[in-house]
Design an enzyme around this catalytic site. Structure first.
Site, short mmCIF file in Angstrom:
data_model
loop_
_atom_site.label_atom_id
_atom_site.label_comp_id
_atom_site.label_asym_id
_atom_site.label_seq_id
_atom_site.Cartn_x
_atom_site.Cartn_y
_atom_site.Cartn_z
N GLU A 42 -58.70 4.49 35.19
CA GLU A 42 -59.65 5.15 36.28
C GLU A 42 -58.72 5.37 37.56
O GLU A 42 -59.41 5.25 38.70
CB GLU A 42 -60.89 4.19 36.77
CG GLU A 42 -61.52 3.75 35.50
CD GLU A 42 -62.39 4.93 34.64
OE1 GLU A 42 -62.29 5.90 34.98
OE2 GLU A 42 -63.14 4.55 33.86
N GLY A 43 -57.47 5.70 37.41
CA GLY A 43 -56.71 5.68 38.47
C GLY A 43 -55.77 4.63 38.82
O GLY A 43 -56.36 3.40 39.33
#
Length: 387
Positions: free
Chosen positions: A366-367
């Site tokens: 998610e990053g």
């Protein structure tokens, strides 16, 4: 003695309904998850179908969405559920995040009414499972470089490509797959069993072992035009879904940290070293105090972001700040708790090493922490250090 959360009077920030939701999820995790999760982690197997039905009956699948069998709860309630789920195991929260904040949210936000009616009620009940295919073997932080394509052939679409590191992949009934088209990046619903669509599980993981991680292969997958998500055009579609999932991580990571800290406090009180409790030593108390401070600050940040989300004013940069800080601090807390448990800290008899290795994945997905640092850097300077 007081609990780490009581040090910050955390419960006073929550409504009675929010506290009850948190406590209900905690009770279910204590009864259904904690007695088994170390074994699931050790064997690398997860009864995902059974768990999905349990979580569906609990109402946490897509719980922040409105209609279609979803609970329609507030952002803080959803965050607290994520906190308790990840206090049990990051893999469990990942299952819920991917189901509700990625797959279901994509259909809810960008799908047609027919798609919503077909998929969302079953997914909310845990009778149907979804996954989210954006990341590719060579394109994670840079999704704009994706090689998966979707080309029109008559009234159909034909998809070719590979997606990697896909949570819930092999147990999913439907995959939300993002692909390049002549119109830009578009999203498609690919039902399991579609000819040309194969799924391979990723083996030999050290982290997130109590979670299904898969590769999706699309080889000439033919879909009708009705499989296209009509409301999503360009990368803003999948990135909007990712922002939803990152919000859950802001709370979830603090759940893993809290479980580690509570375990370390209990262990230090029982463990005798040189005929004294480990908790009686100054170095131990300094570690515990430092960890409690970082945990408390992370919880306060999570609730603040939750209230902003409920007010409709939260920005992607603020979610990035929460994800960057809380996962980074949760991982540091897990590592420090491991030192307090000594050799016992590396066994699955205690949850600490399991949380620590899981959080290594949460730090990346998610990053990555680096990407979120650059998101904040761009916000602060007005200059993008990446494309």
């Amino acid at each position: 003695m007081i609990t780490p959360t009581a040090l910050f009077a955390f419960d006073t920030l929550l409504t009675e309904e929010e506290r009850e939701i948190r406590n209900t999820v905690r009770r279910v995790c204590d009864r259904e998850i904690r007695p088994h999760v170390a074994e699931w982690f050790e064997t690398g197997e997860l009864p995902a179908r059974e768990l999905a039905r349990t979580l569906g009956s609990l109402g946490v699948l897509g719980m922040h969405l409105e209609g279609y069998g979803c609970a329609g709860m507030g952002a803080v309630s959803y965050g607290l559920a994520c906190l308790e789920l990840e206090a049990a195991d990051s893999g469990l929260r990942s299952l819920v995040s991917v189901q509700g904040s990625l797959a279901m949210y994509a259909i809810w936000k960008y799908g047609s009414e027919e798609q919503k009616q077909e998929w969302l009620p079953a997914m909310a009940a845990g009778e149907g499972i979804g996954c989210f295919g954006l990341t590719e073997p060579d394109f994670g932080s840079d999704p704009a470089g994706m090689r998966t394509t979707a080309k029109r052939e008559g009234g159909d679409w034909v998809l070719n490509g590979t997606k990697m590191w896909i949570t819930n992949g092999s147990v999913s009934d439907v995959a939300v797959v993002w692909a390049r088209t002549d119109e830009g990046v578009r999203g498609f619903l690919v039902p399991a069993g579609t000819p040309g669509f194969t799924v391979n599980d990723v083996k030999h993981k050290i982290s997130l072992r109590a979670s299904v991680t898969s590769e999706l292969v699309l080889d000439g997958v033919r879909l009708p035009d009705a499989a296209l998500l009509p409301g999503a055009r360009g990368l803003s579609g999948p990135l909007g879904c990712l922002n939803e999932a990152r919000f859950g991580i802001v709370f979830g990571a603090m759940g893993a940290a809290l479980d580690c800290l509570e375990t370390a406090i209990a262990y230090a009180g029982d463990r005798e070293v040189f005929a004294r409790p480990l908790a009686s030593y100054q170095l131990t108390q300094e570690k515990l105090a430092d960890m409690a401070l970082e945990l408390g600050k992370g919880l306060l940040l999570a609730v603040h972001l939750g209230r902003l989300k409920e007010a409709g004013t939260i920005t992607p940069e603020q979610v990035s700040a929460g994800k960057l800080n809380n996962v980074r601090e949760a991982l540091e807390i897990a590592r420090k708790c491991r030192t307090l448990l000594g050799a016992s800290g590396i066994t699955l008899e205690y949850p600490v090493i399991r949380h620590a290795v899981n959080l290594e994945s949460v730090l990346t997905y998610e990053g990555t922490s680096e990407i979120h640092s650059l998101v904040l850097g761009k916000a602060l300077t007005g200059i993008a250090a990446f494309h």
